[in-house]
Structure formats: structure tokens, C-alpha cells
Motif scaffolding. Sequence first.
Motif, PDB file in Angstrom:
ATOM      1  N   THR A 199      -0.755 -74.815 -19.578  1.00 51.37           N
ATOM      2  CA  THR A 199      -0.994 -76.163 -19.072  1.00 51.37           C
ATOM      3  C   THR A 199      -2.319 -76.677 -19.611  1.00 51.37           C
ATOM      4  OG1 THR A 199      -2.054 -75.302 -17.076  1.00 51.37           O
ATOM      5  CG2 THR A 199       0.303 -75.779 -16.954  1.00 51.37           C
ATOM      6  N   TYR A 200      -2.395 -77.979 -19.818  1.00 48.68           N
ATOM      7  CA  TYR A 200      -3.627 -78.595 -20.281  1.00 48.68           C
ATOM      8  C   TYR A 200      -3.973 -79.761 -19.379  1.00 48.68           C
ATOM      9  CZ  TYR A 200      -0.453 -81.923 -22.592  1.00 48.68           C
ATOM     10  OH  TYR A 200       0.524 -82.847 -22.866  1.00 48.68           O
ATOM     11  N   SER A 201      -5.251 -80.029 -19.262  1.00 43.25           N
ATOM     12  CA  SER A 201      -5.688 -80.997 -18.252  1.00 43.25           C
ATOM     13  C   SER A 201      -5.985 -82.378 -18.822  1.00 43.25           C
ATOM     14  CB  SER A 201      -6.931 -80.476 -17.526  1.00 43.25           C
ATOM     15  OG  SER A 201      -7.988 -80.259 -18.438  1.00 43.25           O
ATOM     16  N   ASN A 202      -6.237 -82.464 -20.135  1.00 41.34           N
ATOM     17  CA  ASN A 202      -6.627 -83.749 -20.703  1.00 41.34           C
ATOM     18  C   ASN A 202      -5.410 -84.477 -21.248  1.00 41.34           C
ATOM     19  OD1 ASN A 202      -7.680 -85.840 -22.427  1.00 41.34           O
ATOM     20  ND2 ASN A 202      -9.654 -84.789 -22.350  1.00 41.34           N
ATOM     21  N   SER A 203      -5.046 -85.566 -20.598  1.00 43.12           N
ATOM     22  CA  SER A 203      -3.840 -86.301 -20.984  1.00 43.12           C
ATOM     23  C   SER A 203      -3.977 -86.964 -22.348  1.00 43.12           C
ATOM     24  CB  SER A 203      -3.503 -87.357 -19.922  1.00 43.12           C
ATOM     25  OG  SER A 203      -4.585 -88.267 -19.786  1.00 43.12           O
ATOM     26  N   ALA A 204      -5.199 -87.048 -22.878  1.00 45.04           N
ATOM     27  CA  ALA A 204      -5.395 -87.644 -24.199  1.00 45.04           C
ATOM     28  C   ALA A 204      -5.152 -86.648 -25.320  1.00 45.04           C
ATOM     29  CB  ALA A 204      -6.818 -88.199 -24.303  1.00 45.04           C
ATOM     30  N   SER A 205      -4.779 -85.433 -24.991  1.00 48.53           N
ATOM     31  CA  SER A 205      -4.534 -84.416 -26.019  1.00 48.53           C
ATOM     32  C   SER A 205      -3.453 -84.886 -26.976  1.00 48.53           C
ATOM     33  CB  SER A 205      -4.124 -83.095 -25.366  1.00 48.53           C
ATOM     34  OG  SER A 205      -5.158 -82.614 -24.532  1.00 48.53           O
ATOM     35  N   GLN A 206      -3.685 -84.598 -28.260  1.00 52.23           N
ATOM     36  CA  GLN A 206      -2.838 -85.201 -29.286  1.00 52.23           C
ATOM     37  C   GLN A 206      -1.932 -84.217 -30.004  1.00 52.23           C
ATOM     38  OE1 GLN A 206      -5.360 -87.385 -31.962  1.00 52.23           O
ATOM     39  NE2 GLN A 206      -6.281 -88.593 -30.338  1.00 52.23           N
ATOM     40  N   SER A 207      -2.423 -83.035 -30.257  1.00 49.89           N
ATOM     41  CA  SER A 207      -1.598 -82.081 -30.994  1.00 49.89           C
ATOM     42  C   SER A 207      -1.747 -80.696 -30.379  1.00 49.89           C
ATOM     43  CB  SER A 207      -1.956 -82.071 -32.482  1.00 49.89           C
ATOM     44  OG  SER A 207      -3.329 -81.883 -32.675  1.00 49.89           O
ATOM     45  N   PHE A 208      -0.713 -79.900 -30.616  1.00 49.71           N
ATOM     46  CA  PHE A 208      -0.560 -78.653 -29.868  1.00 49.71           C
ATOM     47  C   PHE A 208      -0.055 -77.560 -30.804  1.00 49.71           C
ATOM     48  CE2 PHE A 208      -1.023 -81.044 -25.992  1.00 49.71           C
ATOM     49  CZ  PHE A 208      -0.523 -82.290 -26.337  1.00 49.71           C
ATOM     50  N   PHE A 209      -0.538 -76.362 -30.564  1.00 51.87           N
ATOM     51  CA  PHE A 209      -0.183 -75.250 -31.436  1.00 51.87           C
ATOM     52  C   PHE A 209      -0.072 -73.973 -30.615  1.00 51.87           C
ATOM     53  CE2 PHE A 209      -1.305 -77.691 -35.199  1.00 51.87           C
ATOM     54  CZ  PHE A 209      -2.325 -78.517 -34.768  1.00 51.87           C
ATOM     55  N   TRP A 210       0.660 -73.016 -31.148  1.00 50.44           N
ATOM     56  CA  TRP A 210       0.586 -71.637 -30.678  1.00 50.44           C
ATOM     57  C   TRP A 210       0.026 -70.793 -31.820  1.00 50.44           C
ATOM     58  CZ3 TRP A 210       1.085 -69.885 -25.877  1.00 50.44           C
ATOM     59  CH2 TRP A 210       1.779 -70.653 -24.941  1.00 50.44           C
ATOM     60  N   TYR A 211      -0.966 -69.984 -31.482  1.00 51.45           N
ATOM     61  CA  TYR A 211      -1.528 -69.027 -32.430  1.00 51.45           C
ATOM     62  C   TYR A 211      -1.226 -67.627 -31.913  1.00 51.45           C
ATOM     63  CZ  TYR A 211      -4.345 -72.284 -35.214  1.00 51.45           C
ATOM     64  OH  TYR A 211      -4.762 -73.266 -36.073  1.00 51.45           O
ATOM     65  N   ARG A 212      -1.155 -66.699 -32.851  1.00 49.43           N
ATOM     66  CA  ARG A 212      -0.994 -65.297 -32.513  1.00 49.43           C
ATOM     67  C   ARG A 212      -2.264 -64.566 -32.929  1.00 49.43           C
ATOM     68  NH1 ARG A 212       3.449 -60.916 -33.912  1.00 49.43           N
ATOM     69  NH2 ARG A 212       2.020 -59.136 -34.118  1.00 49.43           N
ATOM     70  N   GLN A 213      -2.701 -63.643 -32.075  1.00 47.63           N
ATOM     71  CA  GLN A 213      -3.886 -62.855 -32.419  1.00 47.63           C
ATOM     72  C   GLN A 213      -3.602 -61.386 -32.143  1.00 47.63           C
ATOM     73  OE1 GLN A 213      -7.608 -63.833 -30.387  1.00 47.63           O
ATOM     74  NE2 GLN A 213      -8.777 -63.157 -32.170  1.00 47.63           N
ATOM     75  N   ASP A 214      -3.696 -60.588 -33.190  1.00 47.60           N
ATOM     76  CA  ASP A 214      -3.572 -59.150 -33.044  1.00 47.60           C
ATOM     77  C   ASP A 214      -4.929 -58.577 -32.666  1.00 47.60           C
ATOM     78  OD1 ASP A 214      -1.391 -59.649 -35.620  1.00 47.60           O
ATOM     79  OD2 ASP A 214      -0.748 -58.590 -33.822  1.00 47.60           O
ATOM     80  N   CYS A 215      -4.893 -57.362 -32.109  1.00 46.81           N
ATOM     81  CA  CYS A 215      -6.119 -56.756 -31.594  1.00 46.81           C
ATOM     82  C   CYS A 215      -7.200 -56.690 -32.681  1.00 46.81           C
ATOM     83  CB  CYS A 215      -5.802 -55.360 -31.082  1.00 46.81           C
ATOM     84  SG  CYS A 215      -7.171 -54.581 -30.219  1.00 46.81           S
ATOM     85  N   ARG A 216      -8.363 -57.237 -32.371  1.00 47.38           N
ATOM     86  CA  ARG A 216      -9.539 -57.198 -33.235  1.00 47.38           C
ATOM     87  C   ARG A 216      -9.313 -57.918 -34.582  1.00 47.38           C
ATOM     88  NH1 ARG A 216     -13.051 -53.774 -30.762  1.00 47.38           N
ATOM     89  NH2 ARG A 216     -14.436 -53.572 -32.542  1.00 47.38           N
ATOM     90  N   LYS A 217      -8.367 -58.842 -34.586  1.00 51.19           N
ATOM     91  CA  LYS A 217      -8.136 -59.642 -35.787  1.00 51.19           C
ATOM     92  C   LYS A 217      -8.342 -61.128 -35.455  1.00 51.19           C
ATOM     93  CE  LYS A 217      -6.769 -56.309 -38.551  1.00 51.19           C
ATOM     94  NZ  LYS A 217      -5.399 -56.219 -39.076  1.00 51.19           N
ATOM     95  N   GLU A 218      -8.304 -61.957 -36.504  1.00 48.80           N
ATOM     96  CA  GLU A 218      -8.481 -63.372 -36.285  1.00 48.80           C
ATOM     97  C   GLU A 218      -7.180 -64.020 -35.799  1.00 48.80           C
ATOM     98  OE1 GLU A 218      -8.071 -61.924 -39.129  1.00 48.80           O
ATOM     99  OE2 GLU A 218      -7.124 -63.240 -40.625  1.00 48.80           O
ATOM    100  N   PRO A 219      -7.275 -65.161 -35.117  1.00 51.36           N
ATOM    101  CA  PRO A 219      -6.053 -65.888 -34.734  1.00 51.36           C
ATOM    102  C   PRO A 219      -5.352 -66.424 -35.973  1.00 51.36           C
ATOM    103  CG  PRO A 219      -7.973 -66.681 -33.501  1.00 51.36           C
ATOM    104  CD  PRO A 219      -8.492 -65.823 -34.607  1.00 51.36           C
ATOM    105  N   LYS A 220      -4.029 -66.394 -35.907  1.00 53.07           N
ATOM    106  CA  LYS A 220      -3.230 -66.951 -37.011  1.00 53.07           C
ATOM    107  C   LYS A 220      -2.200 -67.915 -36.443  1.00 53.07           C
ATOM    108  CE  LYS A 220      -3.812 -63.140 -40.216  1.00 53.07           C
ATOM    109  NZ  LYS A 220      -3.177 -62.104 -41.051  1.00 53.07           N
ATOM    110  N   LEU A 221      -2.015 -69.029 -37.133  1.00 55.00           N
ATOM    111  CA  LEU A 221      -1.072 -70.037 -36.668  1.00 55.00           C
ATOM    112  C   LEU A 221       0.331 -69.462 -36.597  1.00 55.00           C
ATOM    113  CD1 LEU A 221      -0.506 -73.039 -35.954  1.00 55.00           C
ATOM    114  CD2 LEU A 221      -0.017 -73.358 -38.399  1.00 55.00           C
ATOM    115  N   LEU A 222       0.945 -69.582 -35.429  1.00 57.97           N
ATOM    116  CA  LEU A 222       2.346 -69.193 -35.259  1.00 57.97           C
ATOM    117  C   LEU A 222       3.233 -70.406 -35.506  1.00 57.97           C
ATOM    118  CD1 LEU A 222       4.407 -67.027 -34.359  1.00 57.97           C
ATOM    119  CD2 LEU A 222       4.080 -67.856 -32.026  1.00 57.97           C
TER     120      LEU A 222
END
Lengths: 109, 114
Positions: A24-47
Amino acid sequence: RKEVEQDPGPFNVPEGATVAFNCTYSNSASQSFFWYRQDCRKEPKLLMSVYSSGNEDGRFTAQLNRASQYISLLIRDSKLSDSATYLCVVNRGGFKTIFGAGTRLFVKA
Amino acid sequence: DTGVSQNPRHKITKRGQNVTFRCDPISEHNRLYWYRQTLGQGPEFLTYFQNEAQLEKSRLLSDRFSAERPKGSFSTLEIQRTEQGDSAMYLCASEGDGYNSPLHFGNGTRLTVT
């Protein structure tokens, strides 16, 4: 209250299961949305990006409900390799990209 | 490899020392971000560059932190007089100019302050 909230889990599911995460997000002005995946001790990557009409990429389906201000991610036929942390990401325009704390998923054989 | 590159990968330093991290973004990306991530949390925004201009700084970025992007290409993040609370993963991300462009992250610099 955090601007982007996720259930931290962990979700423990067997291989082949279907699992769903909400955000859930609280700011109704939010414009774009993503899911990222992050493996242990690694950087987030766009899913995947999340579009208003909902979108699917293989076993992954993302949906957006602007009226209720939530985003979901559905994973079908879970694989061991899906074990990771899934980050919900909301952009309010420009540089204002906000990350949720993530939902941890463990897929077991 | 044309992705975002960060170095060093790991840095262990004693409290009170200064450290500097470097980020090389994807070459055609004008937007560059620094984030900090601690265990169990999502990345937290620190600062943002559009080309060489630093357009926004989080209140998380105390006066001990400074970031530069002198020629609009690579960026550095310096932490002066490190404290144990600075221990975290420092992530750099770059972004293309398109609307709804996602962030592309480097593999991060893990800082441990002893």
C-alpha cells in the motif's frame, strides 16, 4: 506511517505454490510503480513495472488499484529460485522514488 | 559490462576515518541516485543528480556526507568522521530520461565502521 508499506513476511511456500504480495502507498499523487527483486546481500533488480491495466510477465502478474492505493504481485508455480526479497517501489514524480521495506519469500522443495 | 559499477565492494574502516565511494552509471543515463540500505529495510534515498547538478538531498544526508558528480559522468560519495551508525550498504542507481524509467542499481558498497 511509512509512505510505502509491505508485509515483511517471511512467506514460506512449497514449490509449485501460488503466492501473492500486497503493498500500500499513502501518496495519491504517485505516478509510477514497480516491483524489484533483491537477493541476499545483492543489489535490487527490476522485476517488472506495474501498469494501471495490470500486466503479466510469465509466472508473474502485477496489478495496481489506484482507488485503494495498493499494488499486488502474484507469483504462480513458485520455483526455488524465486526465493528472495520483493520490494514494492513507488515514484511520486522526478527523483522521488520510494521503496518499501520488502517482503521475504522462501520457496521450499 | 554496461551496467552501473560501484567500487569498492566492501570497505571496513575505523570510527572517525573518512571514506569515499565511487559510482559509474550507465553511460547514457543523466540521472544518478545514491541510496543507503540497512538490514531488513528498503533502500533509503540520499541524493540525486541530473547531469552534474545535485538537485536534491535527503535530510538523512548529514553535513558529514558529501556527494559530487563533477562532469556529469561518475559520482563520488564521501563520508567524513565515520560513525558506527554509518554502517550500511550504499547503493548507486542511474536512470534514463524516459517517463516511468526504472532505476538500475550497481552492486553496492558495503561499509562497516568498527
